[in-house]
Design a protein around this motif. Sequence first.
Motif, mmCIF file in Angstrom:
data_model
loop_
_atom_site.group_PDB
_atom_site.id
_atom_site.type_symbol
_atom_site.label_atom_id
_atom_site.label_comp_id
_atom_site.label_asym_id
_atom_site.label_seq_id
_atom_site.Cartn_x
_atom_site.Cartn_y
_atom_site.Cartn_z
ATOM 1 N N ILE A 208 0.848 -1.191 0.000
ATOM 2 C CA ILE A 208 0.000 0.000 0.000
ATOM 3 C C ILE A 208 0.881 1.237 0.000
ATOM 4 O O ILE A 208 1.792 1.365 0.820
ATOM 5 N N VAL A 209 0.580 2.155 -0.920
ATOM 6 C CA VAL A 209 1.243 3.456 -0.971
ATOM 7 C C VAL A 209 0.162 4.522 -0.831
ATOM 8 O O VAL A 209 -0.827 4.510 -1.565
ATOM 9 N N GLY A 210 0.322 5.429 0.134
ATOM 10 C CA GLY A 210 -0.681 6.458 0.374
ATOM 11 C C GLY A 210 -0.154 7.860 0.158
ATOM 12 O O GLY A 210 1.056 8.077 0.004
ATOM 13 N N SER A 211 -1.086 8.828 0.141
ATOM 14 C CA SER A 211 -0.766 10.254 -0.045
ATOM 15 C C SER A 211 0.099 10.468 -1.288
ATOM 16 O O SER A 211 1.063 11.244 -1.282
ATOM 17 N N ALA A 212 -0.270 9.790 -2.374
ATOM 18 C CA ALA A 212 0.617 9.693 -3.532
ATOM 19 C C ALA A 212 0.767 10.977 -4.340
ATOM 20 O O ALA A 212 1.652 11.058 -5.174
ATOM 21 N N ARG A 213 -0.078 11.984 -4.093
ATOM 22 C CA ARG A 213 0.061 13.235 -4.826
ATOM 23 C C ARG A 213 0.820 14.293 -4.032
ATOM 24 O O ARG A 213 0.913 15.426 -4.471
ATOM 25 N N THR A 214 1.323 13.942 -2.889
ATOM 26 C CA THR A 214 1.904 14.941 -1.992
ATOM 27 C C THR A 214 3.349 14.592 -1.650
ATOM 28 O O THR A 214 3.794 13.452 -1.867
ATOM 29 N N PRO A 215 4.082 15.546 -1.080
ATOM 30 C CA PRO A 215 5.434 15.233 -0.592
ATOM 31 C C PRO A 215 5.436 14.213 0.542
ATOM 32 O O PRO A 215 6.486 13.691 0.903
ATOM 33 N N GLU A 216 4.238 13.957 1.115
ATOM 34 C CA GLU A 216 4.120 12.999 2.218
ATOM 35 C C GLU A 216 3.858 11.582 1.724
ATOM 36 O O GLU A 216 3.473 10.715 2.521
ATOM 37 N N MET A 217 4.031 11.306 0.421
ATOM 38 C CA MET A 217 3.814 9.960 -0.094
ATOM 39 C C MET A 217 4.607 8.954 0.741
ATOM 40 O O MET A 217 5.791 9.163 1.015
ATOM 41 N N ALA A 218 3.934 7.865 1.132
ATOM 42 C CA ALA A 218 4.560 6.906 2.039
ATOM 43 C C ALA A 218 4.142 5.485 1.692
ATOM 44 O O ALA A 218 3.033 5.243 1.211
ATOM 45 N N VAL A 219 5.033 4.546 1.953
ATOM 46 C CA VAL A 219 4.752 3.125 1.778
ATOM 47 C C VAL A 219 4.360 2.551 3.136
ATOM 48 O O VAL A 219 5.130 2.629 4.092
ATOM 49 N N TYR A 220 3.171 1.976 3.216
ATOM 50 C CA TYR A 220 2.655 1.480 4.491
ATOM 51 C C TYR A 220 2.946 -0.003 4.702
ATOM 52 O O TYR A 220 3.088 -0.449 5.849
#
Length: 244
Positions: free
Chosen positions: A220-232
């Motif tokens: 799962i990868v979230g916040s994908a449009r932002t600098p906070e994109m993260a792999v959960y």
Amino acid sequence: MFKRIACIRIGGGEIARDAAEETPVAIFVNGRHLTTVILSPGGFQDFITGYLYTEEIIKSPDEIESVRIEENRISVLTKNPFRRGTVKKTILSGCGGAVSYIDTQKLPTIDSDLAVSIPEIEAAVAALSAPDPLDAVLLALDGRLVARFEDLDRHNALDRVIGRGLQDKLDFSRMVAASTGAITSEMVRKCLVAGIPVLVSTGTPTALAVEIADETGLCIVGSARTPEMAVYTHPERIVGCSGA
């Protein structure tokens, strides 16, 4: 998908704005009512193929004998006319009928060696935009768009892209699914059934979605449009991820 509706602006004056259309659609399988869903108009063939697959009523589109689509009804005959369908949703288990936990052992697990790059994720997310209040979901291969749908409900949009992929005989084990909005446990379940190894969203996942994905091999990868994109979960599926 939109209809022009008259309304009164709070500051004064009558205006017209676009309002998303929704259609209640009853689903029948082999003459028995399965469920009624709310859909954006159109694309029902893709939806019903994906929906029956992710609900594990069929294992492939070849099991469908016929589909009859009317304005507010989808009637499906399978090659086994005695097959009964039930709506699965996220699988729960507990003692004495009381819901207590998610039994991830009853869920499929991901079997794929796919690893995707950040540029591939960014290319997929760039194709996601949808007019408010619709959600968009797409499938991408090597950063290239292969299927995309919009719907009032991103779960329905996910069924639509899976249905399109099934009909096009796509290899889901090489695919990335990308979505607007939050990632739910139900979206995770649908990806697990299809065997999609990476699920990306412009929003963030729920805690339950992360728990299930972690135990079943889904990245799962979230916040994908932002600098906070993260792999959960499962960072090994993301090329160059520092946590891998």
